[in-house]
Design a protein around this motif. Structure first.
Motif, PDB file in Angstrom:
ATOM      1  N   MET A   1       0.813  -1.195   0.000  1.00 53.74           N
ATOM      2  CA  MET A   1       0.000   0.000   0.000  1.00 53.74           C
ATOM      3  C   MET A   1       0.862   1.266   0.000  1.00 53.74           C
ATOM      4  O   MET A   1       0.548   2.197  -0.725  1.00 53.74           O
ATOM      5  N   PRO A   2       1.918   1.369   0.832  1.00 48.63           N
ATOM      6  CA  PRO A   2       2.758   2.568   0.773  1.00 48.63           C
ATOM      7  C   PRO A   2       3.407   2.756  -0.601  1.00 48.63           C
ATOM      8  O   PRO A   2       3.588   3.885  -1.045  1.00 48.63           O
ATOM      9  N   ALA A   3       3.755   1.649  -1.271  1.00 51.31           N
ATOM     10  CA  ALA A   3       4.366   1.767  -2.594  1.00 51.31           C
ATOM     11  C   ALA A   3       3.361   2.344  -3.586  1.00 51.31           C
ATOM     12  O   ALA A   3       3.729   3.158  -4.453  1.00 51.31           O
ATOM     13  N   LEU A   4       2.098   1.965  -3.474  1.00 49.20           N
ATOM     14  CA  LEU A   4       1.070   2.506  -4.350  1.00 49.20           C
ATOM     15  C   LEU A   4       0.874   4.004  -4.095  1.00 49.20           C
ATOM     16  O   LEU A   4       0.735   4.792  -5.037  1.00 49.20           O
ATOM     17  N   GLY A   5       0.883   4.392  -2.828  1.00 49.11           N
ATOM     18  CA  GLY A   5       0.761   5.816  -2.484  1.00 49.11           C
ATOM     19  C   GLY A   5       1.915   6.636  -3.034  1.00 49.11           C
ATOM     20  O   GLY A   5       1.719   7.749  -3.545  1.00 49.11           O
ATOM     21  N   PHE A   6       3.124   6.106  -2.926  1.00 51.56           N
ATOM     22  CA  PHE A   6       4.288   6.798  -3.469  1.00 51.56           C
ATOM     23  C   PHE A   6       4.202   6.899  -4.988  1.00 51.56           C
ATOM     24  O   PHE A   6       4.547   7.934  -5.563  1.00 51.56           O
ATOM     25  N   LEU A   7       3.722   5.865  -5.625  1.00 51.13           N
ATOM     26  CA  LEU A   7       3.569   5.875  -7.079  1.00 51.13           C
ATOM     27  C   LEU A   7       2.536   6.927  -7.512  1.00 51.13           C
ATOM     28  O   LEU A   7       2.762   7.669  -8.480  1.00 51.13           O
ATOM     29  N   VAL A   8       1.435   7.022  -6.790  1.00 50.58           N
ATOM     30  CA  VAL A   8       0.415   8.034  -7.081  1.00 50.58           C
ATOM     31  C   VAL A   8       1.003   9.433  -6.885  1.00 50.58           C
ATOM     32  O   VAL A   8       0.783  10.341  -7.702  1.00 50.58           O
ATOM     33  N   TYR A   9       1.766   9.619  -5.800  1.00 47.28           N
ATOM     34  CA  TYR A   9       2.425  10.902  -5.544  1.00 47.28           C
ATOM     35  C   TYR A   9       3.330  11.290  -6.713  1.00 47.28           C
ATOM     36  O   TYR A   9       3.282  12.431  -7.193  1.00 47.28           O
ATOM     37  N   LEU A  10       4.151  10.354  -7.182  1.00 50.99           N
ATOM     38  CA  LEU A  10       5.055  10.644  -8.299  1.00 50.99           C
ATOM     39  C   LEU A  10       4.298  11.016  -9.565  1.00 50.99           C
ATOM     40  O   LEU A  10       4.649  11.985 -10.253  1.00 50.99           O
ATOM     41  N   VAL A  11       3.263  10.276  -9.878  1.00 47.43           N
ATOM     42  CA  VAL A  11       2.485  10.542 -11.094  1.00 47.43           C
ATOM     43  C   VAL A  11       1.817  11.916 -11.011  1.00 47.43           C
ATOM     44  O   VAL A  11       1.844  12.699 -11.975  1.00 47.43           O
ATOM     45  N   VAL A  12       1.218  12.240  -9.857  1.00 47.60           N
ATOM     46  CA  VAL A  12       0.541  13.531  -9.696  1.00 47.60           C
ATOM     47  C   VAL A  12       1.542  14.676  -9.798  1.00 47.60           C
ATOM     48  O   VAL A  12       1.294  15.680 -10.488  1.00 47.60           O
ATOM     49  N   GLU A  13       2.692  14.562  -9.129  1.00 50.63           N
ATOM     50  CA  GLU A  13       3.692  15.636  -9.158  1.00 50.63           C
ATOM     51  C   GLU A  13       4.259  15.828 -10.571  1.00 50.63           C
ATOM     52  O   GLU A  13       4.414  16.964 -11.031  1.00 50.63           O
ATOM     53  N   ILE A  14       4.567  14.750 -11.252  1.00 47.52           N
ATOM     54  CA  ILE A  14       5.126  14.855 -12.610  1.00 47.52           C
ATOM     55  C   ILE A  14       4.093  15.436 -13.566  1.00 47.52           C
ATOM     56  O   ILE A  14       4.409  16.308 -14.391  1.00 47.52           O
ATOM     57  N   ALA A  15       2.838  14.988 -13.442  1.00 50.94           N
ATOM     58  CA  ALA A  15       1.783  15.500 -14.326  1.00 50.94           C
ATOM     59  C   ALA A  15       1.538  16.990 -14.077  1.00 50.94           C
ATOM     60  O   ALA A  15       1.382  17.774 -15.028  1.00 50.94           O
ATOM     61  N   ALA A  16       1.526  17.401 -12.809  1.00 57.80           N
ATOM     62  CA  ALA A  16       1.301  18.816 -12.492  1.00 57.80           C
ATOM     63  C   ALA A  16       2.453  19.675 -12.980  1.00 57.80           C
ATOM     64  O   ALA A  16       2.230  20.745 -13.573  1.00 57.80           O
ATOM     65  N   PHE A  17       3.681  19.227 -12.750  1.00 54.82           N
ATOM     66  CA  PHE A  17       4.827  20.017 -13.194  1.00 54.82           C
ATOM     67  C   PHE A  17       4.884  20.095 -14.718  1.00 54.82           C
ATOM     68  O   PHE A  17       5.182  21.154 -15.283  1.00 54.82           O
ATOM     69  N   THR A  18       4.545  19.014 -15.392  1.00 56.04           N
ATOM     70  CA  THR A  18       4.510  19.013 -16.861  1.00 56.04           C
ATOM     71  C   THR A  18       3.440  19.970 -17.376  1.00 56.04           C
ATOM     72  O   THR A  18       3.674  20.701 -18.350  1.00 56.04           O
ATOM     73  N   ALA A  19       2.286  20.010 -16.709  1.00 54.93           N
ATOM     74  CA  ALA A  19       1.212  20.919 -17.117  1.00 54.93           C
ATOM     75  C   ALA A  19       1.621  22.371 -16.908  1.00 54.93           C
ATOM     76  O   ALA A  19       1.346  23.235 -17.759  1.00 54.93           O
ATOM     77  N   VAL A  20       2.303  22.669 -15.801  1.00 55.21           N
ATOM     78  CA  VAL A  20       2.743  24.042 -15.535  1.00 55.21           C
ATOM     79  C   VAL A  20       3.835  24.443 -16.523  1.00 55.21           C
ATOM     80  O   VAL A  20       3.859  25.580 -17.011  1.00 55.21           O
ATOM     81  N   VAL A  21       4.732  23.525 -16.863  1.00 53.33           N
ATOM     82  CA  VAL A  21       5.767  23.814 -17.862  1.00 53.33           C
ATOM     83  C   VAL A  21       5.127  24.091 -19.215  1.00 53.33           C
ATOM     84  O   VAL A  21       5.524  25.025 -19.934  1.00 53.33           O
ATOM     85  N   ALA A  22       4.121  23.325 -19.588  1.00 54.53           N
ATOM     86  CA  ALA A  22       3.444  23.543 -20.872  1.00 54.53           C
ATOM     87  C   ALA A  22       2.683  24.861 -20.874  1.00 54.53           C
ATOM     88  O   ALA A  22       2.561  25.521 -21.911  1.00 54.53           O
ATOM     89  N   TRP A  23       2.164  25.260 -19.727  1.00 52.66           N
ATOM     90  CA  TRP A  23       1.364  26.478 -19.628  1.00 52.66           C
ATOM     91  C   TRP A  23       2.239  27.733 -19.530  1.00 52.66           C
ATOM     92  O   TRP A  23       2.015  28.716 -20.224  1.00 52.66           O
ATOM     93  N   LEU A  24       3.265  27.719 -18.628  1.00 49.89           N
ATOM     94  CA  LEU A  24       4.090  28.900 -18.373  1.00 49.89           C
ATOM     95  C   LEU A  24       5.480  28.847 -19.021  1.00 49.89           C
ATOM     96  O   LEU A  24       6.077  29.879 -19.260  1.00 49.89           O
ATOM     97  N   GLY A  25       6.003  27.658 -19.182  1.00 48.00           N
ATOM     98  CA  GLY A  25       7.377  27.505 -19.645  1.00 48.00           C
ATOM     99  C   GLY A  25       8.229  26.908 -18.544  1.00 48.00           C
ATOM    100  O   GLY A  25       7.827  26.847 -17.372  1.00 48.00           O
ATOM    101  N   ALA A  26       9.432  26.485 -18.881  1.00 48.64           N
ATOM    102  CA  ALA A  26      10.287  25.770 -17.925  1.00 48.64           C
ATOM    103  C   ALA A  26      10.802  26.683 -16.811  1.00 48.64           C
ATOM    104  O   ALA A  26      10.723  26.339 -15.628  1.00 48.64           O
ATOM    105  N   ILE A  27      11.343  27.839 -17.164  1.00 50.41           N
ATOM    106  CA  ILE A  27      11.924  28.741 -16.159  1.00 50.41           C
ATOM    107  C   ILE A  27      10.850  29.263 -15.207  1.00 50.41           C
ATOM    108  O   ILE A  27      11.044  29.210 -13.982  1.00 50.41           O
ATOM    109  N   PRO A  28       9.705  29.759 -15.681  1.00 51.86           N
ATOM    110  CA  PRO A  28       8.669  30.191 -14.737  1.00 51.86           C
ATOM    111  C   PRO A  28       8.145  29.046 -13.862  1.00 51.86           C
ATOM    112  O   PRO A  28       7.797  29.267 -12.695  1.00 51.86           O
ATOM    113  N   ALA A  29       8.081  27.838 -14.375  1.00 53.55           N
ATOM    114  CA  ALA A  29       7.610  26.703 -13.567  1.00 53.55           C
ATOM    115  C   ALA A  29       8.595  26.410 -12.437  1.00 53.55           C
ATOM    116  O   ALA A  29       8.189  26.151 -11.293  1.00 53.55           O
TER     117      ALA A  29
END
Length: 172
Positions: A1-29
């Motif tokens: 169960m902790p491994a699944l939680g960590f995996l969800v955390y990684l996916v959410v963080e990567i997806a959010a950062f990728t969305a912010v990079v696509a929206w604002l750019g790399a340096i502003p993100a």
């Protein structure tokens, strides 16, 4: 169960950062990530002092202890989230540290705590307490007595001898 939680955390963080990079750019993100973390770190000290003051006020009976405990838990969780790397955790931690948005998290925390306490209470076996003791009838005394000693050293009244002699010499 902790491994699944960590995996969800990684996916959410990567997806959010990728969305912010696509929206604002790399340096502003990256700057947004740094600014949100710095703002949270600046808020930590003042919010912990505020929680400490709430605990002091609760101990004096000025506010309910539940609000102080809830704010302490939310500030603690927000502090923990500020140290976890990631844009989503920094933003959620920052929201838990700000007093106006912390009021929005309080009912959610209360509901989670009530559910957890109910689950623990349901799992605990009921053990009635039986007290076997002798009953002593008595009288309740509502007056308090002290063991103070008298102010003078003796309790007898002494008359001077001269007064007695004068009384004996005078005719009645």
């Amino acid at each position: 169960m902790p491994a699944l939680g960590f995996l969800v955390y990684l996916v959410v963080e990567i997806a959010a950062f990728t969305a912010v990079v696509a929206w604002l750019g790399a340096i502003p993100a990256i700057l947004l990530l740094i600014v949100s973390s710095a703002a949270g770190m600046l808020l930590l000290g003042s919010q912990w002092r505020r929680v400490g003051e709430q605990f002091r006020r609760a101990s004096r009976g000025e506010i309910t202890p539940g609000a102080a405990v809830a704010d302490g838990a939310l500030v603690g969780l927000g502090s923990l989230l500020m140290f976890v790397p990631g844009l989503v955790t920094s933003v959620v931690g920052l929201l838990m540290l700000l007093p106006p948005t912390r009021a929005l998290f309080r009912p959610v925390l209360a509901a989670l705590a009530a559910r957890r306490v109910a689950k623990i209470a349901a799992a605990a076996p009921y053990r009635p307490t039986v007290i076997d003791a002798d009953i002593v009838d008595g009288v309740v005394v509502s007056e308090w007595y002290t063991d103070e000693r008298p102010k003078s050293g003796t309790t007898l009244e002494l008359r001077p001898a001269a007064t007695e002699q004068r009384n004996q010499g005078e005719p009645a």
